[in-house]
Structures are given as C-alpha cells and as structure tokens.
Design an enzyme around this catalytic site. Structure first.
Site, PDB file in Angstrom:
ATOM      1  N   ASP A 242       3.339  -4.712  -3.750  1.00 43.60           N
ATOM      2  CA  ASP A 242       2.826  -3.621  -4.573  1.00 43.60           C
ATOM      3  C   ASP A 242       2.654  -4.146  -5.925  1.00 43.60           C
ATOM      4  OD1 ASP A 242       2.113  -1.144  -5.525  1.00 43.60           O
ATOM      5  OD2 ASP A 242       3.835  -0.244  -4.942  1.00 43.60           O
TER       6      ASP A 242
ATOM      7  N   ASP B 123      -4.098  -1.840  -3.867  1.00 44.18           N
ATOM      8  CA  ASP B 123      -2.927  -2.700  -4.482  1.00 44.18           C
ATOM      9  C   ASP B 123      -1.888  -3.007  -3.803  1.00 44.18           C
ATOM     10  OD1 ASP B 123      -2.478  -0.110  -4.439  1.00 44.18           O
ATOM     11  OD2 ASP B 123      -1.520   0.147  -6.427  1.00 44.18           O
ATOM     12  N   GLU B 124      -1.714  -2.594  -2.456  1.00 49.00           N
ATOM     13  CA  GLU B 124      -0.693  -2.879  -1.739  1.00 49.00           C
ATOM     14  C   GLU B 124      -1.035  -3.673  -0.394  1.00 49.00           C
ATOM     15  OE1 GLU B 124       1.902   0.686  -0.972  1.00 49.00           O
ATOM     16  OE2 GLU B 124       0.884   1.625  -2.532  1.00 49.00           O
TER      17      GLU B 124
END
Length: 413
Positions: A9, A105-106
C-alpha cells in the site's frame, strides 16, 4: 507459511508522489484535493504535516481549512500518479508474475514460488519495500500473511513504511481482537448490522455459527465467516489477468444545481455519449440502465430499467435515462449530481432485432456517433457536438470520457 501473500500500500499515494516531484512540499501542510468552485472539493490525500493538523481524507476543503488555514491544496495529477504507481508495480513484477492491482496504489503479490529463485519470502518482501524507497523515495506499507484478506489487514496496521507479518499461529492473538470493521469487505452498513447482532470484533465474527450469518446476510455471511477464520484461498491473479467489465457508467457533481428537465437532458447527453463510446471501445453493449440523482439536500435515489434490447448507442441510452428520470423525479428539489450506468453487458456482435424499429436506423446512428468520437479524439472533446449544449455551456463543459477518475476495484472477480 505455505503461502507468502503480500499486500502493498502506497500510503497517502497522491501526496507522496507530489512530494517526490517537489520535495519542498514536505515542509508545509499539504493535501491533494479538488476544487470548491467546481464543487468537487474534498481531500484526496494529505502529507504528514497536514495529518498532524487533523486533516482527514474525504472531508471537504472547507472543513480542512477550518482546521488548518494555511493548508496548501494541490490539484490532482492523475497522469503522474498512474505513471509512478505503474513504475512501482514494475519492481514487484521483477520478482513474481502474480501481481494483482487493487486500485491505483495497492497490490497483492504472491511470493510463494519466488522463494525458489530468490530469498525467503518475508525477506524478499522487505527487499522489495526497500528497493521502492531507494529508487523512488516512496514509502510502501507491506502486510505479509498466508492469504489475501489477512495480508491486506496486516498492511493497514502500520502505515508509515510498515512491515507486519501475521502467520497462522498468531491469528487469535493479532487478528481476532481487532474491530470487525477492519476486515476486508465489512463496510459501514455491514458493521452496523453486525454490531446490532452483538458482533464487534473479528474474533466474535469468527466464533459466530456460520449458518446464523448466512441467514442474516446470505452468501456474503458465509464469506465473512471464512475471512474471519483465515479460510480465504482466493488466488493472487497473474500480471496479465484482465478483470471482466461488469458495468460502464459516469457521474458528475455539477458546477451548479440544475432545476429543470431541460438542463438534466443536456447533462444526460454528455454522460450518455461518454458511456456509449466506452462501451464501443470494449466491444460491449448493455441491457440494463441505471440512473443516479442526488439533490442539493445530499440525499440520492437510484432507479433501474431493463432495456428492450442491448445497446451501445448514445441516443438510445439518453432516451432511456431521461424517460426513467421523468417517471421518478419531480424536481421538488434541485439536483447537485447525476449519473448513468449501463450493465448486463454482452458482446456487440450480438444484435437483437426489434419488431418496432427500423433496423437501418441503428447502424446509421452508431456510425454517426463513431465518426463524431473520432473527430473528438483528433481535435478535442468540444470540437463537435450538439448546439443545445451551448445553452448552458458552464453546466455541460465537462468530458467524462477523458477525465482520469480512478476508483478502487472490487475484491471479487
């Protein structure tokens, strides 16, 4: 652990990338946010100094300024965010072919098989985390566990370049005391329903007989019970895996409230043209249409209709959406935001004949819309369009097809 599943993350991703490009932003309270003038003024991400002022993601700019009058707002640069997050994932792909994005973003990584080529999976995860920081200066939190659900939960436990490992022997000790809302797929409404049943922790959820949860929640009840007990066996998808598209839609918070059906029709026109173009690019057409209408009292309504035949033609989408709106909405309050979505997707090679329409009209309309979209691609979104859009240019001057709005994806396939 038999499986080494990592959840990565990029915390406060947008703000981190802005600081990477301009290090001086680390010295001031800064947040990435929208525009109050365009009525999309919320905080999307914030840096550490803004967080120390109490700034929260999702709150309005007005609320943020009240806490921190000197807050610097940076408007989002989605092209940059997409570019750098892909660069980070390129590092992941050096070590495994199983990298599954979860939003921008993960990502999940399966390092189980990678251990045969590289080092121990846990050490390899730490090596990857350090490589991202050394190459791009971006902090990535890593959660490591034996399944995707617990890996995701682990990465949430320590956000500042955290590195948390949860193996099978520590589930009851580390996981079960946590609030049930920390579990993946347990949102606000599900949390309230579980709390009404006396279930407030993951351990209590795990200990509840699954037939009780199934009776209350249906299929999802069984899945939540499995998640809480560490029984998730969902694989991390390969890098080249393409998620099937289940619906195509666009929504818009409007520059000003709309107060009549004439204004609504023109906004629906812009949304319909975007949705039709996206469907044609995918080679799909849809048989179910939904509209979303939200008043300036911030209460919304959703209505849905089954279409007589699948379509990816803007004219047909517009007509169905407007007909649905006039049937269920009366403009007792002005509208602040609206949306249209098309689902029930099938191949556009399937063309169901109609007994009530002239069949030559549809190919002509689709060809016309395709030509218009080609002109827009070459000369810009406003190079060609209906003259009626000029009646309130401020209201309809948006381009949902080319707006880089990035949403998280569903955990389910």
């Amino acid at each position: 652990m038999h499986r080494i599943i990592v959840h990565s993350d990029l915390n406060h991703c947008y703000a981190q990338i802005e600081e990477m490009q301009n290090p001086s932003l680390r010295l001031v309270p800064m947040a990435v946010g929208g525009s109050e003038e365009k009525r999309n003024g919320i905080i999307l991400a914030k840096n550490d100094l803004a967080r120390s002022c109490g700034i929260k993601t999702g709150e309005s700019l007005r609320e943020a300024y009240a806490k921190c009058p000197g807050l610097l707002i940076i408007h989002p640069d989605y092209d940059a965010y997409s570019y750098y997050t892909e660069k980070v994932k390129d590092i992941y792909r050096k070590y495994t072919d199983r990298v599954e994005s979860f939003g921008l973003d993960e990502a999940w990584l399966d390092l189980s098989a990678s251990q045969a080529l590289f080092t121990d999976g846990i050490h390899l995860a730490k090596q990857i985390q350090d490589e991202v920081f050394e190459k791009y200066g971006l902090k990535v939190s890593m959660g490591i566990s034996f399944n995707k659900v617990f890996a995701k939960l682990a990465s949430d436990l320590d956000k500042d370049k955290g590195f948390v490992v949860i193996d099978e022997n520590h589930v009851k000790e580390r996981i079960w005391p946590l609030p049930v809302s920390d579990l993946l797929m347990v949102g606000r409404h599900t949390t309230l329903k579980l709390e009404a049943m006396g279930i407030t922790t993951i351990g209590q959820l795990a200990s509840t007989p699954h037939h009780i949860l199934t009776r209350r929640f249906g299929k999802i009840g069984m899945e939540l019970w499995q998640f809480a007990n560490g029984l998730d066996q969902t694989p991390v998808q390969t890098t080249d895996h393409v998620r099937p598209v289940k619906s195509v839609g666009n929504s818009k918070t409007l520059i000003h409230d709309i107060e009549n059906f004439t204004q609504l029709y023109e906004v629906f026109r812009v949304l319909s043209e975007s949705i039709a173009a996206r469907l044609r690019r995918l080679g799909r057409q849809g048989s179910v249409l939904s509209i979303y209408l939200r008043g300036n009292d911030l209460h919304g309504m959703v209505r849905q209709v089954k279409l007589s035949r699948p379509t990816n033609i803007a004219k047909e989408i517009l007509a169905s959406a407007f007909r649905l709106a006039t049937r269920h909405f009366y403009f007792d309050i002005p509208l602040r935001s609206v949306g249209i979505a098309v689902s029930g997707l099938v191949s556009d090679e399937i063309d169901q004949l109609s007994l009530f329409e002239t069949e030559q009209d549809r190919p002509r309309q689709k060809a016309l819309e395709t030509v218009i979209e080609t002109i827009r691609e070459r000369y810009g979104a406003r190079s060609i369009g209906s003259a009626s859009l000029l009646l309130d240019k401020e209201l309809t001057d948006f381009d949902p097809l080319r707006m880089h709005t990035i949403h998280p994806v569903s955990f389910y396939k």
